[in-house]
Design a protein around this motif. Sequence first.
Motif, short mmCIF file in Angstrom:
data_model
loop_
_atom_site.label_atom_id
_atom_site.label_comp_id
_atom_site.label_asym_id
_atom_site.label_seq_id
_atom_site.Cartn_x
_atom_site.Cartn_y
_atom_site.Cartn_z
N GLN A 17 0.83 -1.21 0.00
CA GLN A 17 0.00 0.00 0.00
C GLN A 17 0.86 1.26 0.00
OE1 GLN A 17 -3.63 0.34 2.39
NE2 GLN A 17 -2.77 -1.35 3.56
N TYR A 134 -11.97 -5.14 2.38
CA TYR A 134 -10.55 -5.05 1.98
C TYR A 134 -9.95 -6.41 1.61
CZ TYR A 134 -5.63 -3.84 3.24
OH TYR A 134 -4.28 -3.67 3.27
N ASP A 141 -6.91 -9.34 -6.29
CA ASP A 141 -5.54 -9.05 -6.77
C ASP A 141 -4.81 -10.36 -7.07
OD1 ASP A 141 -5.99 -6.40 -6.08
OD2 ASP A 141 -4.91 -6.53 -4.18
N GLY A 153 4.37 -10.59 4.70
CA GLY A 153 4.73 -10.70 6.11
C GLY A 153 3.65 -11.48 6.84
N ASP A 155 1.62 -10.73 9.09
CA ASP A 155 0.34 -10.05 9.36
C ASP A 155 -0.70 -10.27 8.26
OD1 ASP A 155 1.92 -8.47 7.62
OD2 ASP A 155 0.76 -6.70 8.11
N VAL A 192 8.63 -7.94 11.84
CA VAL A 192 9.56 -6.99 12.44
C VAL A 192 8.75 -6.13 13.40
CG1 VAL A 192 11.16 -5.09 11.99
CG2 VAL A 192 11.02 -7.00 10.38
N MET A 202 6.10 -3.36 13.71
CA MET A 202 6.60 -2.09 13.17
C MET A 202 5.65 -1.64 12.07
SD MET A 202 10.28 -1.20 11.38
CE MET A 202 11.29 -1.28 12.83
#
Length: 336
Positions: A17, A134, A141, A153, A155, A192, A202
């Motif tokens: 994003q 979302y 996609d 990652g 998440d 991270v 992060m």
Amino acid sequence: METTTNAPKKRILSCIQPSGIPTLGNYLGALKNWKTLADEFDGAFAVADLHAITVRQDPAQFRKQISDVLALLLAIGLDPEKSILFIQSQVPAHSQLAWILNCYTQFGEMSRMTQFKDKSQSHADNVNVGLFAYPVLMAADILLYQADLVPVGADQKQHLEIARDIAQRFNTLYSPTFTVPEPYIGKQGARVMSLQDPLKKMSKSDPNPKSYISVFDAPDVISKKIKSAVTDSEGSVRFADGKEGINNLMGIYACCTGLTNAQIEADFAGKGYGDFKAAVAEAVIEELRPVRERYTQYSTDKAYLKEVAAQGAERASRVANRTLGKVMKKIGFVLP
Ligand code: TYM
């Protein structure tokens, strides 16, 4: 008989994003793996600007961020002649398939998404339908490109699972249409953590800039941020429960140097956190240096960025429209 060398290359797709300057987390958790995988597979990588408007964006700033993230894709070493690099909103099939897939996704499934729950708390004044749907746009996609692998990652794992569920559901209802994608989550760097609160990931949207390293931070800024990273009072560099600050720095260091935790522990035995932090800072600075240098070059070349985006959108549309056409035909739409 066909030999394995003639087998079609696997496809990978991933997006980022343009909702701020990407962080070291984005880089180590995703972008660095994109570059490695792009050398081996057929890759498509996008700037997910449609996802970014689920939170309010300032128009001038947003336009700049989209262009900057495209420049970053080039700066990490992706080759636009080889991989498809594009801006999501320039390929209308993403919005079209997302609408269709909304109708094959249950309200209950979306309500369970942890990122939706977190974001609806942090943006309580704007819990819009886009934020809720979302993950369906993300599924669109991925499925449009028949991606085998999606490097992300940790998440994004839950979103990947929903994309797989949607693909399987559609394939079962009609006939095999979508490749069911696998997540590719690196062993190191997949999560991270914040430098100020190592129990939180992060994030570029963190209000405290000391909590994250941006990929464009200057070397002295990187050093300062790592120096002020939260650790513990034990003073020994070892990976263990309860030492989340040090574990996080070890993870970052491991990603940048290729060392294992055991090697890092051995190298820093008897040394303090000051020495370790200096080494981590140095490793991060060296890791990001070429990215920052190439970014400076690409980000100012607006004509080239425009050309890359236009060529990418054309190539992406070709692949995406093929899948969209198949989907529409199976559902029973009347095609022009
Ligand atoms: P985004 O833009 O938040 O992040 C881009 C990539 O960076 C990873 N990442 C991290 N990895 C490790 N540690 C961290 N602290 C960290 N923060 C972010 C993310 O996991 C991601 O891989 N929804 C996606 C974008 C997206 C997408 C897609 C991804 C849109 N469509 C299709 C894959 C496939 C997102 O918000 O990523």
